[in-house]
Design an enzyme around this catalytic site. Structure first.
Site: not given
Ligand code: PDD
Length: 287
Positions: A207, A100, A182, A33, A102, A149, A52
């Site tokens: 990050l 579903r 962080e 995101y 993996h 991220k 990014r």
């Protein structure tokens, strides 16, 4: 006015917006995101967040869902349809919906793209910045790739909730050496006893904040000396000033840590100056 979301090619009421229950973002946190601040309907630090995003997608081998130009149109349209002047715009891209299982789904499975935008009360945010906020510390229990991220934010959520339950605004995460990594959704900074601006280097497991990068440039302009090296919780307790940075938070003064006052318990002058300079620049350069 009802809010609008963009989901996989169409705009519609946020309250009805949905992705498949088999979306890999929901099943596996298999997605990334970005969050942009919005000033006067325009996005701040545009290129930094776009670059990014591309990096996060590449690192996870998620297909780039659309061109940068097309994505920009969607982001701007979502801001416009929500009538956001000052606020944020949120983008999430996942590896898409598939049975579903993996391993990655079949090549060609389209990534899911969701965009939302909302207003932020800047008067309230400014009042908070003038007083400063409390931070607490929490052990950093995250995975080894916090440079990406991803939407896998459970440890961050637990840390932020601990902060709220202790009457603080942010949690600073601490590694096994006792050094601050962080914040749960921000980068952490201090101005130490020698007047040096300290923040952890991005070789480590944090990050690389886009706001952080913008502040590094401002430090140079302001003649503030940078020491890009981790600091301990004790260093923070003894610091002259402390703050944290992120899209939406900009530069937020931290005035206590684990209940111990930082400096005189008020936002520091250099911190407030950096906030002002950052806001001026971000507003000016927003696209
Ligand atoms: N958070 N570190 C973490 C763990 C973050 O989640 C964020 C951003 C930052 C600061 O990055 P930037 O300056 O590029 O926003 C640092 C966003 C705002 C969020 O999760 O909502």
């Amino acid at each position: 006015m009802s809010r609008v979301a963009y989901v996989n090619g169409s705009y519609g009421p946020l309250s009805d917006a949905a992705v498949s229950v088999e979306d890999r973002g929901f099943q596996f946190a298999d997605g990334v995101y970005e969050v942009w601040s919005v000033f006067d309907g325009r996005m701040a630090d545009y290129d930094g967040h776009m670059s990014r995003l591309a990096r996060s997608l590449t690192e996870l081998r998620i297909d780039i869902p659309m061109t940068r130009q097309a994505l920009t149109v969607v982001l701007k349209e979502t801001i416009r349809r929500n009538r956001v002047r000052d606020g944020i715009v949120y983008l999430q891209v996942t590896r898409g919906a598939a049975r579903r299982d993996h391993p990655f789904p079949a090549p060609g499975t389209p990534p899911s793209v969701v965009v939302t935008s909302r207003s932020v009360d800047q008067t309230r945010a400014e009042a908070m910045a003038r007083k400063g906020v409390a931070v607490i510390t929490q052990p950093d229990i995250r995975w080894g790739r916090c440079d990406i991220k991803t939407v896998g934010l459970l440890p961050n959520v637990l840390a932020k909730q601990a902060a709220r339950e202790q009457g603080a605004y942010e949690a600073w995460m601490v590694d096994e050496m006792g050094l601050v990594t962080e914040g749960s959704s921000t980068n952490a900074w201090i101005i130490d006893q020698n007047g040096k601006v300290r923040t952890r280097d991005t070789q480590a497991n944090i990050l690389k904040g886009v706001t952080r990068t913008a502040i590094l440039d401002l430090l140079e302009q302001e003649g503030l000396e940078l020491d890009e090296r981790p600091f301990s919780v004790d260093d923070a307790k003894q610091a002259r000033e402390a703050f944290f940075t992120a899209a939406g938070a900009f530069v937020m003064p931290a005035v206590s840590i684990d209940g111990a006052k930082i400096g005189d318990g008020k936002p520091g002058a250099a911190t407030l100056k950096l906030r002002q300079l950052y806001l001026e620049q971000a507003r000016r350069d927003a696209v």
